[in-house]
Write an enzyme that holds these catalytic residues in place. Structure first.
Site, PDB file in Angstrom:
ATOM      1  N   VAL A   1       6.537  -0.646  -6.082  1.00 52.68           N
ATOM      2  CA  VAL A   1       5.877   0.430  -5.339  1.00 52.68           C
ATOM      3  C   VAL A   1       6.766   1.676  -5.328  1.00 52.68           C
ATOM      4  O   VAL A   1       6.267   2.802  -5.418  1.00 52.68           O
ATOM      5  CB  VAL A   1       5.548  -0.027  -3.891  1.00 52.68           C
ATOM      6  CG1 VAL A   1       4.965   1.133  -3.081  1.00 52.68           C
ATOM      7  CG2 VAL A   1       4.575  -1.199  -3.913  1.00 52.68           C
ATOM      8  N   CYS A   2       8.080   1.477  -5.253  1.00 55.16           N
ATOM      9  CA  CYS A   2       9.025   2.598  -5.136  1.00 55.16           C
ATOM     10  C   CYS A   2       8.848   3.666  -6.216  1.00 55.16           C
ATOM     11  O   CYS A   2       8.767   4.850  -5.893  1.00 55.16           O
ATOM     12  CB  CYS A   2      10.466   2.087  -5.114  1.00 55.16           C
ATOM     13  SG  CYS A   2      10.797   0.953  -3.749  1.00 55.16           S
TER      14      CYS A   2
END
Length: 187
Positions: A46-47
């Site tokens: 997700v980062c």
């Protein structure tokens, strides 16, 4: 205790920005609006989607006089390696702070102690170094840079227009409210 309206605690950290290693301190955040975005770790899932979204909106933040700082407990060397190997992170022009000791992450109350990683924390800091917005997400929930941009504009508006507040879904140029006895029960 809430971090809202508190001063950013002192820190000094190495960072990666535009092909160079630099030093950043709490004093670096003063004199302009800043957004500090914590994320769990480099080379994750997700980062990079969040950091790329911020990179895609970075010019808009800069037009507002806002600097962005992303922070994880990785080193500045890891940030460089990620920047050099990921197409998404390769877009990042803002400062990527390294916090391998966890000092900054703990200062902002987003450390997951048993993992040594940060929660997804977003902080908007005014030019005086005070935290004006604090939002913390579970690590499975990604953030949206356009919504953050709207919140920064609202924070800047309220700061420059004492006595006015921004209602839900407020966008730049829309009507604000002036809290008063006359408004009680009328909204």
């Amino acid at each position: 205790m809430s971090l809202i309206n508190t001063a950013v605690k002192p820190f000094k950290a190495q960072a990666y920005k535009n092909g160079q290693f630099i030093e950043v301190t709490d004093a670096s955040l003063k004199g302009k609006w800043s957004v500090v975005v914590f994320y769990p770790a480099d080379f994750t899932f997700v980062c990079p989607t969040e950091l790329e979204d911020l990179a895609d909106h970075y010019a808009e933040f800069q037009k507002l006089g806002v600097e962005i700082y992303s922070v994880s407990t990785d080193t500045h060397f890891s940030h460089k390696a990620w920047h050099d190997t990921s197409d998404a992170i390769g877009k990042v022009k803002y400062t990527m702070l390294a916090d391998p000791t966890g000092t900054i992450t703990r200062n902002f109350d987003v450390m997951i102690e048993e993992e040594g990683l940060a929660l997804r924390g977003t902080f908007v800091i005014n030019p005086e170094g005070q935290i004006k917005l604090c939002e913390i997400h579970d690590n499975g929930i990604g953030r949206d840079a356009s919504e953050l941009l709207r919140k920064v504009k609202a924070a800047q508006y309220v700061a420059s227009h004492p006595g006015e507040v921004c209602p839900a879904k407020w966008k730049e140029g829309e009507k604000t409210l002036k809290p008063s006895l006359d408004l009680v029960g009328k909204i």
